[in-house]
Design a protein around this motif. Structure first.
Motif, PDB file in Angstrom:
ATOM      1  N   SER A 253       0.773  -1.263  -0.031  1.00 43.17           N
ATOM      2  CA  SER A 253       0.093   0.153   0.059  1.00 43.17           C
ATOM      3  C   SER A 253       0.867   1.143  -0.052  1.00 43.17           C
ATOM      4  CB  SER A 253      -0.805   0.017   1.281  1.00 43.17           C
ATOM      5  OG  SER A 253      -1.481   1.015   1.207  1.00 43.17           O
ATOM      6  N   VAL A 254       0.613   2.042  -0.770  1.00 39.66           N
ATOM      7  CA  VAL A 254       1.337   3.278  -1.155  1.00 39.66           C
ATOM      8  C   VAL A 254       0.704   4.596  -0.818  1.00 39.66           C
ATOM      9  CG1 VAL A 254       2.609   4.715  -2.697  1.00 39.66           C
ATOM     10  CG2 VAL A 254       2.549   2.516  -2.810  1.00 39.66           C
ATOM     11  N   ILE A 255       1.290   5.456   0.401  1.00 38.11           N
ATOM     12  CA  ILE A 255       0.429   6.623   0.750  1.00 38.11           C
ATOM     13  C   ILE A 255       1.486   7.779   0.213  1.00 38.11           C
ATOM     14  CG2 ILE A 255      -0.160   7.852   2.682  1.00 38.11           C
ATOM     15  CD1 ILE A 255      -0.471   5.333   4.023  1.00 38.11           C
ATOM     16  N   ALA A 256       0.633   8.855  -0.359  1.00 35.81           N
ATOM     17  CA  ALA A 256       1.384  10.171  -0.796  1.00 35.81           C
ATOM     18  C   ALA A 256       0.879  11.269  -0.450  1.00 35.81           C
ATOM     19  CB  ALA A 256       1.199  10.018  -2.246  1.00 35.81           C
ATOM     20  N   GLN A 257       1.698  12.371  -0.526  1.00 35.85           N
ATOM     21  CA  GLN A 257       1.112  13.678   0.163  1.00 35.85           C
ATOM     22  C   GLN A 257       1.080  14.416  -1.198  1.00 35.85           C
ATOM     23  OE1 GLN A 257       3.160  16.763   0.872  1.00 35.85           O
ATOM     24  NE2 GLN A 257       1.227  17.962   1.371  1.00 35.85           N
ATOM     25  N   LEU A 258       0.153  15.411  -1.576  1.00 38.70           N
ATOM     26  CA  LEU A 258      -0.024  15.972  -2.760  1.00 38.70           C
ATOM     27  C   LEU A 258      -0.109  17.413  -2.265  1.00 38.70           C
ATOM     28  CD1 LEU A 258      -0.898  13.021  -3.519  1.00 38.70           C
ATOM     29  CD2 LEU A 258      -1.852  14.285  -5.542  1.00 38.70           C
ATOM     30  N   GLY A 259       0.156  18.471  -3.315  1.00 34.51           N
ATOM     31  CA  GLY A 259      -0.281  19.914  -3.124  1.00 34.51           C
ATOM     32  C   GLY A 259       0.354  20.551  -4.097  1.00 34.51           C
ATOM     33  N   VAL A 260      -0.074  21.724  -4.230  1.00 32.48           N
ATOM     34  CA  VAL A 260       0.645  22.775  -5.288  1.00 32.48           C
ATOM     35  C   VAL A 260       2.088  22.797  -4.717  1.00 32.48           C
ATOM     36  CG1 VAL A 260      -1.409  23.803  -6.336  1.00 32.48           C
ATOM     37  CG2 VAL A 260      -0.134  24.805  -4.298  1.00 32.48           C
ATOM     38  N   PRO A 261       3.106  23.252  -5.644  1.00 36.29           N
ATOM     39  CA  PRO A 261       4.589  23.495  -5.152  1.00 36.29           C
ATOM     40  C   PRO A 261       4.478  25.019  -4.629  1.00 36.29           C
ATOM     41  CG  PRO A 261       4.426  23.099  -7.577  1.00 36.29           C
ATOM     42  CD  PRO A 261       2.917  22.992  -7.283  1.00 36.29           C
TER      43      PRO A 261
END
Ligand code: NDP
Ligand code: MG
Length: 384
Positions: A253-261
């Motif tokens: 299972s892979v968890i990522a964090q996203l957001g504008v740079p």
């Protein structure tokens, strides 16, 4: 109201930290810079800290005169910066100094028992064992500001890493030279390298992004922050800088964090952790982003990632040596004295002049720094 101090307040992370502090209504108790007296004076008049410091003695004396109508204490030199790092009212100190010059201030924050919001990755790279031992001894939490490490910290939700964590995947934008061959890079200049596609940052880290030494530094930073083996840190090129990093568990299972740079997200999270608040940063619109791309890094063309991987595998003073060599080579490249393709070899040449030692003190790191920088300069002068 929270009290914070900002070291390196006149830089890219420093000015964004000031912005976050103002928006959150925090009291800023100390500010420091290297020599930019003009901006430090403006920030001091706006934020009314108790103390400010400039490394440069002459500029500090000009600042003292300029601020003599205020109650602000003006300090100078390394000791002045460390006094600001330990400023008594601050609960959290942001270290956004550039380079291994941030090591003593990092230790000063930790030894005074304050939370450390760390942007200055070079202090962890050069003195990882000293910094993490001091943090453990003083019960200090190191809150990562670097976007990738903030992402991992957020994926882990503040919990320490455990056996189920298989891999940390650091994303890398690939910088301005992504996809280029060594042949195409032979005549690139500092001006070309300073054109980063996604982030607006200080000059040193922008060059490090072009050579990908920055990703090597971040690999070492991840090893110290999250207690993982270097073999468990992968690098993945992601051109859009929207996925800021990922973790993979043993069940895949892979968890990522996203957001504008925008660095104000990780800066604010380091200051408000474990709480979250609205921020001035734009919402992420994935439909607008439309495509997210991922590639393996080209470690043959961008040799600096493996220079750092080898150094952390070797341990002891090896990471400090490659870091100092890179700081010097980076500066010489910006001054037009070194060719882009010569950067990796020069780093290795400089670092090889250092004594190897498994256990070390701050003085050993200072000595390594001096030896390595001299070795780089003499290699460049000999043109070998
Ligand atoms: P900048 O060059 O923009 O700013 C550096 C700051 O440190 C300035 O305030 C500068 O003062 C001060 N400074 C420079 N040299 C010294 C010294 N020898 N002793 C004390 N203070 C000094 O750098 P960035 O803000 O880009 O980067 C700061 C740190 O954050 C670096 O470690 C970088 O790797 C890390 N980082 C930066 C990111 C970014 O987006 N910029 C992203 C992630 C991490 P003066 O203005 O007077 O020269
Ligand atoms: Mg980063």
């Amino acid at each position: 109201m929270k009290n914070i101090a900002i070291l390196g307040s006149t830089g890219s992370i420093g000015t964004q930290s000031v912005d976050v502090a103002l928006k959150r209504g925090y009291k800023v108790t100390a500010l420091t810079a290297y020599s930019n007296a003009k901006l430090l004076e403006e920030q001091a008049r706006l934020l009314k800290p108790y103390k400010v410091a400039l490394l440069d003695e002459k500029q500090a004396s000009c600042l003292k005169t300029a601020l003599k109508d205020t109650d602000i204490k003006v300090l100078s030199g390394e000791d002045g910066i460390c006094e600001c790092a330990a400023e008594e009212h601050a609960e959290t100190v942001i270290n956004s100094i550039v380079g291994m010059a941030g090591l003593k201030p990092t230790l000063a924050v930790i030894n005074s028992g304050k939370n450390l919001a760390l942007a200055n990755k070079e202090s962890l790279v050069a003195g990882g064992k000293l910094v993490t031992d001091a943090a453990n001894k003083n019960g200090v939490t190191i809150l990562p500001v670097d976007s990738e490490h903030s992402a991992i910290f957020q994926c882990l939700q503040g919990k320490p890493t455990n056996k189920a964590l298989k891999k940390i995947i650091l994303t890398a934008s690939g910088g301005p030279f992504f996809g280029k061959t060594a042949e195409q890079l032979k005549d690139v200049t500092a001006a070309d390298a300073l054109k980063h596609p996604n982030w607006s940052m200080g000059a040193k880290i922008t060059i490090d992004s072009a050579t990908m030494f920055n990703k090597g530094l971040e690999l070492i930073e991840a090893v110290w922050l999250f207690g993982v083996s270097p073999d468990d840190v992968d690098i993945l090129v992601h051109r859009e800088s929207i996925v800021h990093s990922l973790i993979e568990y043993s069940d895949n299972s892979v968890i990522a964090q996203l957001g504008v740079p925008d660095m104000r997200i990780p800066i604010q999270y380091a200051l408000t952790y474990p709480e979250r608040y609205p921020s001035p940063v734009k919402e992420l619109d994935l439909a607008e982003a439309a495509t997210l791309t991922f590639y393996k890094p080209d470690c043959d063309t961008f040799k600096c990632i493996n220079i750092c991987r080898d150094a952390i595998n070797k341990g002891g003073l090896a990471p400090a040596a490659v870091n100092s060599a890179n700081e010097e080579v980076n500066r010489l490249f910006r001054e037009g004295k070194v060719k882009f393709n010569d950067i990796p070899n020069l780093i290795l040449k400089g670092a090889s002049a250092a004594k190897s030692k498994n256990t070390y003190t701050v003085e050993d790191i200072d000595e390594t720094d001096k030896t390595v920088r001299e070795a780089v300069i003499s290699a460049v002068n000999r043109k070998d």
